[in-house]
Design a protein around this motif. Structure first.
Motif, PDB file in Angstrom:
ATOM      1  N   ASP A 205      33.983  44.319  38.137  1.00  0.00           N
ATOM      2  CA  ASP A 205      35.312  43.761  38.433  1.00  0.00           C
ATOM      3  C   ASP A 205      35.199  42.635  39.446  1.00  0.00           C
ATOM      4  O   ASP A 205      34.216  42.532  40.181  1.00  0.00           O
ATOM      5  N   LYS A 206      36.233  41.813  39.489  1.00  0.00           N
ATOM      6  CA  LYS A 206      36.399  40.792  40.518  1.00  0.00           C
ATOM      7  C   LYS A 206      37.892  40.562  40.734  1.00  0.00           C
ATOM      8  O   LYS A 206      38.690  40.581  39.793  1.00  0.00           O
ATOM      9  N   ILE A 207      38.242  40.336  42.008  1.00  0.00           N
ATOM     10  CA  ILE A 207      39.597  39.930  42.380  1.00  0.00           C
ATOM     11  C   ILE A 207      39.501  38.550  43.011  1.00  0.00           C
ATOM     12  O   ILE A 207      38.726  38.338  43.954  1.00  0.00           O
ATOM     13  N   VAL A 208      40.281  37.608  42.483  1.00  0.00           N
ATOM     14  CA  VAL A 208      40.324  36.251  43.018  1.00  0.00           C
ATOM     15  C   VAL A 208      41.749  35.968  43.466  1.00  0.00           C
ATOM     16  O   VAL A 208      42.701  36.221  42.720  1.00  0.00           O
ATOM     17  N   ALA A 209      41.899  35.458  44.679  1.00  0.00           N
ATOM     18  CA  ALA A 209      43.232  35.171  45.241  1.00  0.00           C
ATOM     19  C   ALA A 209      43.531  33.680  45.145  1.00  0.00           C
ATOM     20  O   ALA A 209      42.635  32.832  45.269  1.00  0.00           O
ATOM     21  N   TYR A 210      44.820  33.379  44.943  1.00  0.00           N
ATOM     22  CA  TYR A 210      45.266  31.994  44.856  1.00  0.00           C
ATOM     23  C   TYR A 210      46.458  31.773  45.784  1.00  0.00           C
ATOM     24  O   TYR A 210      47.285  32.673  45.996  1.00  0.00           O
ATOM     25  N   THR A 211      46.525  30.572  46.339  1.00  0.00           N
ATOM     26  CA  THR A 211      47.637  30.196  47.209  1.00  0.00           C
ATOM     27  C   THR A 211      48.252  28.886  46.726  1.00  0.00           C
ATOM     28  O   THR A 211      47.621  28.117  45.991  1.00  0.00           O
ATOM     29  N   ASN A 212      49.476  28.643  47.164  1.00  0.00           N
ATOM     30  CA  ASN A 212      50.183  27.415  46.794  1.00  0.00           C
ATOM     31  C   ASN A 212      51.118  27.043  47.933  1.00  0.00           C
ATOM     32  O   ASN A 212      52.088  27.749  48.199  1.00  0.00           O
ATOM     33  N   ASP A 213      50.811  25.960  48.618  1.00  0.00           N
ATOM     34  CA  ASP A 213      51.618  25.546  49.758  1.00  0.00           C
ATOM     35  C   ASP A 213      53.017  25.134  49.357  1.00  0.00           C
ATOM     36  O   ASP A 213      53.909  25.031  50.212  1.00  0.00           O
ATOM     37  N   ASN A 214      53.234  24.887  48.055  1.00  0.00           N
ATOM     38  CA  ASN A 214      54.543  24.418  47.599  1.00  0.00           C
ATOM     39  C   ASN A 214      55.511  25.550  47.269  1.00  0.00           C
ATOM     40  O   ASN A 214      56.678  25.302  46.985  1.00  0.00           O
ATOM     41  N   THR A 215      55.026  26.788  47.309  1.00  0.00           N
ATOM     42  CA  THR A 215      55.905  27.904  46.988  1.00  0.00           C
ATOM     43  C   THR A 215      56.655  28.357  48.230  1.00  0.00           C
ATOM     44  O   THR A 215      56.190  28.145  49.355  1.00  0.00           O
ATOM     45  N   PRO A 216      57.810  28.986  48.068  1.00  0.00           N
ATOM     46  CA  PRO A 216      58.512  29.527  49.232  1.00  0.00           C
ATOM     47  C   PRO A 216      57.637  30.547  49.962  1.00  0.00           C
ATOM     48  O   PRO A 216      56.969  31.378  49.332  1.00  0.00           O
ATOM     49  N   LYS A 217      57.590  30.456  51.284  1.00  0.00           N
ATOM     50  CA  LYS A 217      56.848  31.398  52.143  1.00  0.00           C
ATOM     51  C   LYS A 217      55.338  31.388  51.864  1.00  0.00           C
ATOM     52  O   LYS A 217      54.635  32.335  52.180  1.00  0.00           O
TER      53      LYS A 217
ATOM     54  N   ILE B 288      30.489  39.670  36.545  1.00  0.00           N
ATOM     55  CA  ILE B 288      31.832  39.187  36.207  1.00  0.00           C
ATOM     56  C   ILE B 288      32.041  37.809  36.816  1.00  0.00           C
ATOM     57  O   ILE B 288      31.740  37.580  37.988  1.00  0.00           O
ATOM     58  N   THR B 289      32.569  36.901  36.011  1.00  0.00           N
ATOM     59  CA  THR B 289      32.944  35.581  36.517  1.00  0.00           C
ATOM     60  C   THR B 289      34.424  35.351  36.233  1.00  0.00           C
ATOM     61  O   THR B 289      34.950  35.817  35.212  1.00  0.00           O
ATOM     62  N   VAL B 290      35.087  34.661  37.133  1.00  0.00           N
ATOM     63  CA  VAL B 290      36.491  34.292  36.959  1.00  0.00           C
ATOM     64  C   VAL B 290      36.584  32.771  37.095  1.00  0.00           C
ATOM     65  O   VAL B 290      36.404  32.229  38.191  1.00  0.00           O
TER      66      VAL B 290
ATOM     67  N   VAL C 198      44.056  36.984  40.274  1.00  0.00           N
ATOM     68  CA  VAL C 198      43.512  37.414  38.994  1.00  0.00           C
ATOM     69  C   VAL C 198      42.580  38.585  39.278  1.00  0.00           C
ATOM     70  O   VAL C 198      41.686  38.493  40.118  1.00  0.00           O
ATOM     71  N   PHE C 199      42.816  39.688  38.590  1.00  0.00           N
ATOM     72  CA  PHE C 199      42.028  40.914  38.751  1.00  0.00           C
ATOM     73  C   PHE C 199      41.384  41.176  37.395  1.00  0.00           C
ATOM     74  O   PHE C 199      42.029  41.613  36.450  1.00  0.00           O
TER      75      PHE C 199
END
Length: 499
Positions: free
Chosen positions: A401-413, A322-324, A419-420
């Motif tokens: 399966d693969k789970i990839v996490a994303y972050t954004n410094d511009n979002t609250p908290k 699986i690739t994401v 993506v799962f």
């Protein structure tokens, strides 16, 4: 490599509405339990030796550091073991592990016994890199087991403090046995036998040769490592109940009661799978091919938890790769945790645990009925050797399966998204997974978003308050998570399109 106490297994069965807990079977097809092999002094192997029989001229299977597998040792367990007593018990247990498993130890293994409080104190000193902690949080949020405001590492640490009975450290090449008796920590010989065997596995097969970088890969390898270890426990306890009766250092009732309540059964369900399915997987190989066949598993271990859950799929049914691809915008970036891959894999075991968890959390069956988790005998009781069943219709067609996490410094908290992505053996299997996932969303009080395709929001009050987009394309399903509906297309371009 850890021994998990029976208490946590009992907890699962109690939550599933069962009246009994799993116990070791007292019958086995292994011939050494009741055979007539002669001990060194020509007495039947089932009889205890009151004194040391003569030592062999060279090291042999069933003898270690001056002790044969079938002789008694003069120890007093109630007040803990002094150094000489511990040395005698460890040597004899090593001999017993050799006798059962047919493998010779290369060297002695240091062993110490500590209280559960001391174990918990040692755990509290461990630290996890920040990005790795964040990734772990996202993974268990994606499995809807640990909510957004809870530290998943802390939850798992508390679980371990409750459920672990002992462990072997490959780095230190030493063993720690954990006792629930705080004043005079006591030896549990069954736990000792498994941890000694883990040391033997490391000496013979080398744990550093295995890729256990994700939970799925860890569980797949543990199907052999823990499966072989727990199968050996099973055979060892048979001898304690039969041929070696009265000579084993067995836990009393207070020692068997465990170390308290689990913080969250969800991660435990996921991590317990190889302890459940591994022993019957290994047992079947042993009965068909002998210990040589089991030894060969270390050269060609299962490629997935699917192969352990469904032994007929080993070794030919390899999981799909699986690739994401990252399709982010507006400040969203892929999280790259320290010291591990920048993706997660949870496998069939993880997805099953995700769907089973609500039955324990709520005492009802929103996705998979809890009673389907129990393998029962003809009288309706949990099977003694293989009590738990990690198979279900929504998960049996898993192919990767693969789970990839994303972050954004511009979002609250500094909120996260993920993506799962899963692949299935057929379009039908993928649809069954999607149907079950929608039931899981409904359990979390999700509401479908008007004007958007396959898009839901979950309220903050559930602890999983986010937006979700579920897309099925044939045998592939992509779940996108973000703080808001508008963020979904920024986490993954094309998500939540207009209806």
């Amino acid at each position: 490599m850890r021994t998990i106490t029976v208490v946590a297994v009992a907890l699962m069965l109690v939550l599933a509405g069962c009246s009994s807990t799993p116990t070791e079977d007292t019958t086995t097809g292994d011939p050494d339990v009741t055979n007539t092999t002669q001990a060194p002094d020509d007495t039947p192997s089932g009889e205890r030796q009151a004194v040391h029989p003569p030592d062999p001229e060279s090291d042999v299977l069933g003898w270690e550091e001056g002790y044969w597998y079938n002789e008694t040792v003069n120890v007093t367990r109630d007040d803990g073991l002094n150094d000489s007593e511990l040395d005698a018990v460890v040597s004899r247990s090593m001999a017993r592990v050799e006798k059962i498993r047919g493998l010779e130890f290369d060297k002695k293994v240091p062993v110490k016994v500590i209280s559960r409080d001391e174990f918990r104190s040692e755990q509290g000193k461990q630290t996890t890199p920040p990005k790795r902690t964040l990734f772990d949080n996202v993974k268990f949020e994606a499995l809807m087991m640990i909510d957004e405001s809870t530290d998943s590492i802390a939850v798992q640490t508390q679980n371990s403090g409750t459920s672990v009975g002992g462990y072997y450290s490959p780095g230190k090449e030493s063993i720690v046995i954990i006792s629930n008796n705080q004043s005079s920590p006591k030896m549990n010989e069954i736990t000792l036998s498994q941890e000694l065997f883990h040391a033997l596995q490391d000496q013979k097969f080398g744990f550093d040769s295995f890729d256990q970088s994700t939970r799925e890969r860890h569980n797949a390898i543990d199907g052999v490592v823990e499966g072989d270890g727990n199968y050996l426990d099973y055979l060892y306890e048979q001898r304690c109940n039969n041929a070696w009766q009265g000579t084993c250092l067995m836990p009393d009732e207070s020692e068997s009661s465990g170390g308290g309540q689990l913080a969250n059964i969800g991660p435990y369900l996921l991590k317990f799978q190889p302890y459940s399915d591994g022993p019957p997987f290994v047992k079947a190989i042993h009965e068909e091919q002998g210990w040589e066949g089991v030894n060969a598993l270390y050269e060609n271990p299962p490629a997935s938890t699917e192969q352990v859950i469904h032994p007929e799929k080993y070794p030919d049914d390899e999981p799909a790769q699986i690739t994401v691809q990252d399709r982010t915008s507006n400040g969203w970036e892929r999280l790259k945790p320290e010291g591990r891959p920048n993706f997660g894999e949870v496998g069939e075991a993880g997805i099953f645990s995700m769907f089973m968890y609500p039955a324990y959390e709520s005492q009802r069956a929103p996705v998979i009925p809890a009673n389907q988790f129990i393998n029962r005998d003809s009288e309706g009781n949990p099977q003694e050797f293989d009590p738990l069943n990690y198979r279900s219709t929504p998960t049996e067609g898993w192919d990767g399966d693969k789970i990839v996490a994303y972050t954004n410094d511009n979002t609250p908290k500094n909120e996260t998204g993920y993506v799962f992505k899963t692949k299935w053996d057929s379009n039908k299997d993928a649809t069954e997974f999607v149907d079950a996932y929608k039931r899981l969303l409904n359990y979390r009080n999700a509401k479908q978003v008007d004007g958007r395709q396959n898009t839901w929001t979950v309220p903050d009050s559930t602890g999983f308050g986010d937006a979700f987009y579920v897309q099925q394309n044939g045998d592939t399903v992509v779940i996108v998570n973000a703080p808001t509906v508008n963020d979904l297309s920024d986490v993954r371009r094309g998500s939540a399109p207009q209806a």
